[in-house]
Motif scaffolding. Structure first.
Motif, PDB file in Angstrom:
ATOM      1  N   GLU A 265      36.067  37.401  30.678  1.00 25.31           N
ATOM      2  CA  GLU A 265      36.282  38.628  31.462  1.00 25.31           C
ATOM      3  C   GLU A 265      37.768  38.866  31.717  1.00 25.31           C
ATOM      4  O   GLU A 265      38.258  39.999  31.605  1.00 25.31           O
ATOM      5  CB  GLU A 265      35.542  38.513  32.793  1.00 25.31           C
ATOM      6  CG  GLU A 265      35.710  39.745  33.687  1.00 25.31           C
ATOM      7  CD  GLU A 265      34.946  39.620  34.989  1.00 25.31           C
ATOM      8  OE1 GLU A 265      35.377  40.223  35.988  1.00 25.31           O
ATOM      9  OE2 GLU A 265      33.912  38.911  35.008  1.00 25.31           O
ATOM     10  N   ILE A 270      35.300  43.178  31.479  1.00 19.89           N
ATOM     11  CA  ILE A 270      33.944  42.959  31.992  1.00 19.89           C
ATOM     12  C   ILE A 270      32.896  43.125  30.899  1.00 19.89           C
ATOM     13  O   ILE A 270      31.893  42.415  30.862  1.00 19.89           O
ATOM     14  CB  ILE A 270      33.660  43.923  33.164  1.00 19.89           C
ATOM     15  CG1 ILE A 270      34.601  43.594  34.329  1.00 19.89           C
ATOM     16  CG2 ILE A 270      32.208  43.822  33.615  1.00 19.89           C
ATOM     17  CD1 ILE A 270      34.447  44.504  35.514  1.00 19.89           C
ATOM     18  N   ALA A 273      32.378  40.002  29.059  1.00 16.34           N
ATOM     19  CA  ALA A 273      31.672  39.033  29.889  1.00 16.34           C
ATOM     20  C   ALA A 273      30.178  39.323  29.910  1.00 16.34           C
ATOM     21  O   ALA A 273      29.355  38.405  29.960  1.00 16.34           O
ATOM     22  CB  ALA A 273      32.233  39.038  31.307  1.00 16.34           C
TER      23      ALA A 273
END
Length: 444
Positions: A265, A270, A273
């Protein structure tokens, strides 16, 4: 697998397939959560713990391969312990591994829950809830007798390897040399505790031993496959552990549980991730299903030998040991409920299966020491001695295998079974025919 059956198996496993099978047995979902945890225990010196655990696999793998080739039996370590030390030792070894995997049925789904909850920005309470869903899916698939073939297992291992390689690549831009000092803040005790925990990540050295009879030129191929697997696993595990330490992505339960996802991340955002979280869910679901199927059959074997309640030997119409399966997953579900209610985490539970695996390896190598002579015995002595070094660092967790041993010993004595194998259906039919031909004395 009986000796007669194994003698009919045509050797077909070459070096490449042997390495692939061995790597699949070792790489597992535990590595998604353990790098941060052991780094918190030992600091940068946790890298030494990873290296020690990997190298320990060399004498362990050779010892179990020799045992399996000499005494081919699906009972594995339980059979070796029984042969060397008697039925109480065999039953104890079987139950140690049974409980270890059953508790693993909490940790593996919970690991996926951590990554999924973090990707969805949900509170920690959501992780065990997701874990229960994953466990339920695995139970349904196992009851339906959905097969996890070798290709699927290999795919799961490749998925884990891809996550590890990705983490290592992404971490390169985040490295901080200052993160390696102080190197051993917890001293030798921290490294020792980390080694004990890592038995959960490195469990599997005994798995390939049952296929030893299927290797082409086993005396040459199996040693080479073992050494190459140790090299591959060591490089992968040490690389990702170095990434976690070098980026400082550890230091508390909230970070340790998803350290690999946090590295990705930070480096790629994000969305990346979230991809890691999805991959973790797929891998952990497959691992949970594989564990459920394999250990439920261990429970079935224990019941057939008279080392467990007869109900565990009950098969459903598909031939699935349903009671044993539900027992294993029930223990896992109880652990997940405990995580939700009491706030337990993987870091609180992992010592239980890790210490039980350590105990199982100890009794297996001790059986080899008693059975073998010459060079094979020396290798077993080396493995046993190295395992003994880790024992003091397990601390009070040693009460778990000791307590299970006491329960098994007392249980067998009370039930009067002492390891007596339950009669098979064929044996029952033979006895019935014999009684029929001789006449029933009570009827007369």
């Amino acid at each position: 697998m009986t000796t007669e059956t194994s003698s009919r198996v045509q050797p077909h496993i070459g070096l490449g397939q042997g390495v692939a099978l061995y790597t699949c047995a070792i790489l597992g979902a535990g590595v998604l959560v353990l790098p941060g945890q052991v780094a918190t225990l030992a600091g940068p010196a946790s890298l030494i713990a990873w290296l020690i655990s990997a190298l320990l696999g060399i004498p362990l793998a050779f010892t179990f391969a020799r045992l399996a080739s000499r005494f081919p039996d699906a009972g594995g370590v339980a059979s070796y312990a029984e042969r060397a030390f008697g039925p109480v030792a065999g039953a104890t070894a079987g139950w140690w591994y049974f409980i270890a995997v059953a508790v693993g049925q909490t940790i593996v789904p919970l690991t996926a829950g951590y990554y999924l909850a973090a990707a969805l920005s949900l509170p920690p309470f959501a992780a065990p809830v997701f874990g229960l869903v994953i466990l339920a899916l695995a139970v349904a698939a196992a009851l339906a007798d959905v097969a996890i073939g070798a290709r699927v297992q290999m795919g799961l291992a490749i998925g884990v390897a891809m996550i590890l390689v990705t983490v290592v690549i992404v971490s390169l831009g985040q490295f901080d040399p200052a993160a390696f000092a102080p190197f051993a803040p917890a001293g030798i005790a921290g490294v020792g505790q980390a080694v004990v925990v890592l038995f959960f990540a490195f469990a599997g050295w005994e798995a390939i031993a049952h296929l030893s009879a299927e290797f082409r030129d086993v005396r040459t191929t199996l040693p080479r496959a073992t050494l190459l697997t140790v090299l591959i696993v060591t490089v992968l595990y040490l690389s990702v552990a170095t990434a976690v330490v070098g980026t400082g992505t550890y230091g508390g339960a909230a970070v340790d549980r998803i350290s690999l996802g946090l590295i990705v991340e930070t480096g790629w955002g994000i969305a990346a991730a979230a991809v890691v979280a999805v991959a973790a869910v797929v891998i952990c679901t497959g691992t949970t299903l594989a564990f459920a199927q394999s250990v439920s059959r261990l429970g079935f074997s224990l019941a057939q030998r008279g080392w467990a309640p007869r109900s565990l030997a009950v098969l459903d119409r598909r031939g699935v040991p349903a009671v044993s399966l539900l027992t294993v997953t029930g223990i896992g579900a109880a652990g997940l409920i405990g995580c939700a209610v009491f706030g337990w985490g993987a870091e609180d539970l992992v010592f239980i299966p890790a210490v039980l695996v350590l105990a199982t390896y100890l009794i297996g190598t001790a059986a080899a020491m008693r059975t073998f002579t010459g060079r094979a015995r020396l290798v077993a002595v080396l493995a046993f001695s190295l395992l003994l070094i880790a024992v003091p660092f397990a601390g009070w967790h040693l009460l778990v295998p000791v307590g299970l041993f006491a329960v098994v010993a007392v249980g067998l004595r009370v039930r009067g079974l002492r390891g007596r194998r339950l009669p098979t259906r064929r044996l029952q039919m033979r006895r019935a025919r014999r009684l029929g031909s001789q006449g029933d004395p009570q009827a007369e």
